[in-house]
Design a protein around this motif. Structure first.
Motif, PDB file in Angstrom:
ATOM      1  N   LYS A  53       0.838  -1.205   0.000  1.00 48.59           N
ATOM      2  CA  LYS A  53       0.000   0.000   0.000  1.00 48.59           C
ATOM      3  C   LYS A  53       0.871   1.252   0.000  1.00 48.59           C
ATOM      4  O   LYS A  53       1.827   1.348   0.769  1.00 48.59           O
ATOM      5  N   GLY A  54       0.549   2.170  -0.888  1.00 47.14           N
ATOM      6  CA  GLY A  54       1.296   3.414  -0.987  1.00 47.14           C
ATOM      7  C   GLY A  54       2.368   3.399  -2.066  1.00 47.14           C
ATOM      8  O   GLY A  54       2.831   4.448  -2.486  1.00 47.14           O
ATOM      9  N   LYS A  55       2.783   2.205  -2.503  1.00 44.69           N
ATOM     10  CA  LYS A  55       3.771   2.114  -3.585  1.00 44.69           C
ATOM     11  C   LYS A  55       3.080   2.530  -4.882  1.00 44.69           C
ATOM     12  O   LYS A  55       1.976   2.104  -5.166  1.00 44.69           O
ATOM     13  N   SER A  56       3.733   3.383  -5.654  1.00 46.39           N
ATOM     14  CA  SER A  56       3.121   3.832  -6.901  1.00 46.39           C
ATOM     15  C   SER A  56       2.981   2.671  -7.881  1.00 46.39           C
ATOM     16  O   SER A  56       3.741   1.698  -7.827  1.00 46.39           O
ATOM     17  N   ARG A  57       1.998   2.788  -8.746  1.00 49.23           N
ATOM     18  CA  ARG A  57       1.787   1.742  -9.755  1.00 49.23           C
ATOM     19  C   ARG A  57       3.028   1.604 -10.626  1.00 49.23           C
ATOM     20  O   ARG A  57       3.429   0.490 -10.985  1.00 49.23           O
ATOM     21  N   GLU A  58       3.649   2.738 -10.968  1.00 45.92           N
ATOM     22  CA  GLU A  58       4.835   2.710 -11.822  1.00 45.92           C
ATOM     23  C   GLU A  58       5.997   1.989 -11.146  1.00 45.92           C
ATOM     24  O   GLU A  58       6.701   1.195 -11.781  1.00 45.92           O
ATOM     25  N   ALA A  59       6.203   2.247  -9.854  1.00 43.11           N
ATOM     26  CA  ALA A  59       7.285   1.581  -9.119  1.00 43.11           C
ATOM     27  C   ALA A  59       7.024   0.080  -9.040  1.00 43.11           C
ATOM     28  O   ALA A  59       7.939  -0.735  -9.211  1.00 43.11           O
ATOM     29  N   ALA A  60       5.763  -0.297  -8.805  1.00 43.99           N
ATOM     30  CA  ALA A  60       5.419  -1.721  -8.739  1.00 43.99           C
ATOM     31  C   ALA A  60       5.620  -2.384 -10.096  1.00 43.99           C
ATOM     32  O   ALA A  60       6.126  -3.510 -10.173  1.00 43.99           O
ATOM     33  N   MET A  61       5.236  -1.688 -11.165  1.00 39.70           N
ATOM     34  CA  MET A  61       5.439  -2.245 -12.514  1.00 39.70           C
ATOM     35  C   MET A  61       6.920  -2.497 -12.763  1.00 39.70           C
ATOM     36  O   MET A  61       7.304  -3.562 -13.248  1.00 39.70           O
ATOM     37  N   GLN A  62       7.771  -1.508 -12.422  1.00 41.76           N
ATOM     38  CA  GLN A  62       9.202  -1.646 -12.672  1.00 41.76           C
ATOM     39  C   GLN A  62       9.788  -2.788 -11.842  1.00 41.76           C
ATOM     40  O   GLN A  62      10.590  -3.574 -12.350  1.00 41.76           O
ATOM     41  N   GLU A  63       9.386  -2.916 -10.581  1.00 45.35           N
ATOM     42  CA  GLU A  63       9.891  -4.007  -9.742  1.00 45.35           C
ATOM     43  C   GLU A  63       9.448  -5.361 -10.301  1.00 45.35           C
ATOM     44  O   GLU A  63      10.213  -6.329 -10.269  1.00 45.35           O
ATOM     45  N   TYR A  64       8.228  -5.428 -10.795  1.00 46.39           N
ATOM     46  CA  TYR A  64       7.705  -6.667 -11.390  1.00 46.39           C
ATOM     47  C   TYR A  64       8.535  -7.039 -12.614  1.00 46.39           C
ATOM     48  O   TYR A  64       8.967  -8.185 -12.758  1.00 46.39           O
ATOM     49  N   ILE A  65       8.770  -6.060 -13.485  1.00 43.29           N
ATOM     50  CA  ILE A  65       9.566  -6.289 -14.706  1.00 43.29           C
ATOM     51  C   ILE A  65      10.957  -6.795 -14.327  1.00 43.29           C
ATOM     52  O   ILE A  65      11.456  -7.777 -14.886  1.00 43.29           O
ATOM     53  N   ASP A  66      11.586  -6.130 -13.355  1.00 41.20           N
ATOM     54  CA  ASP A  66      12.936  -6.513 -12.922  1.00 41.20           C
ATOM     55  C   ASP A  66      12.953  -7.926 -12.326  1.00 41.20           C
ATOM     56  O   ASP A  66      13.874  -8.702 -12.590  1.00 41.20           O
ATOM     57  N   LEU A  67      11.934  -8.268 -11.542  1.00 38.06           N
ATOM     58  CA  LEU A  67      11.861  -9.596 -10.932  1.00 38.06           C
ATOM     59  C   LEU A  67      11.709 -10.672 -11.999  1.00 38.06           C
ATOM     60  O   LEU A  67      12.394 -11.699 -11.960  1.00 38.06           O
ATOM     61  N   VAL A  68      10.849 -10.463 -12.977  1.00 40.35           N
ATOM     62  CA  VAL A  68      10.665 -11.449 -14.050  1.00 40.35           C
ATOM     63  C   VAL A  68      11.975 -11.611 -14.834  1.00 40.35           C
ATOM     64  O   VAL A  68      12.369 -12.734 -15.160  1.00 40.35           O
ATOM     65  N   LYS A  69      12.676 -10.503 -15.091  1.00 40.58           N
ATOM     66  CA  LYS A  69      13.966 -10.595 -15.799  1.00 40.58           C
ATOM     67  C   LYS A  69      14.956 -11.445 -15.014  1.00 40.58           C
ATOM     68  O   LYS A  69      15.653 -12.276 -15.572  1.00 40.58           O
ATOM     69  N   ARG A  70      15.005 -11.242 -13.673  1.00 35.91           N
ATOM     70  CA  ARG A  70      15.913 -12.043 -12.840  1.00 35.91           C
ATOM     71  C   ARG A  70      15.534 -13.511 -12.879  1.00 35.91           C
ATOM     72  O   ARG A  70      16.399 -14.392 -12.941  1.00 35.91           O
ATOM     73  N   LEU A  71      14.245 -13.804 -12.849  1.00 38.70           N
ATOM     74  CA  LEU A  71      13.795 -15.189 -12.851  1.00 38.70           C
ATOM     75  C   LEU A  71      14.077 -15.878 -14.186  1.00 38.70           C
ATOM     76  O   LEU A  71      14.304 -17.088 -14.221  1.00 38.70           O
ATOM     77  N   LYS A  72      14.061 -15.115 -15.254  1.00 40.71           N
ATOM     78  CA  LYS A  72      14.361 -15.686 -16.573  1.00 40.71           C
ATOM     79  C   LYS A  72      15.835 -16.031 -16.682  1.00 40.71           C
ATOM     80  O   LYS A  72      16.205 -16.863 -17.506  1.00 40.71           O
ATOM     81  N   GLY A  73      16.650 -15.412 -15.839  1.00 42.30           N
ATOM     82  CA  GLY A  73      18.066 -15.731 -15.775  1.00 42.30           C
ATOM     83  C   GLY A  73      18.833 -15.096 -16.841  1.00 42.30           C
ATOM     84  O   GLY A  73      19.802 -15.401 -17.363  1.00 42.30           O
TER      85      GLY A  73
END
Length: 85
Positions: free
Chosen positions: A65-85
């Motif tokens: 709660k309180g995290k901007s949608r844009e910040a959450a989107m960027q963290e999601y993108i970064d996490l998926v990239k890390r998981l893809k290896g």
């Protein structure tokens, strides 16, 4: 490619990961996706105290709660990239 397009692409890629992530990572993916796509949690906690999965998902999303949608989107993108290896 703009942030929303990258976010949508990462969401599609998250479904094709070679290995299934741990439950902790899955919760992180879920909560970041919900925060990025919807914003702050907008539903009540599950009424059934024995629905542990729904409760965990709701709590993980509410923790952002309180995290901007844009910040959450960027963290999601970064996490998926890390998981893809």
């Amino acid at each position: 490619m703009d942030l929303t397009a990258q976010f949508e692409q990462a969401a599609a890629e998250s479904k094709t990961l070679s290995e299934k992530p741990s439950n902790e990572i899955l919760l992180q993916l879920y909560s970041l996706y919900k925060q990025g796509s919807t914003g702050d949690v907008d539903t009540d906690a599950p009424a059934n105290p024995f629905d542990f999965v729904a409760k965990a998902k709701h709590e993980a999303w509410a923790a952002l709660k309180g995290k901007s949608r844009e910040a959450a989107m960027q963290e999601y993108i970064d996490l998926v990239k890390r998981l893809k290896g």
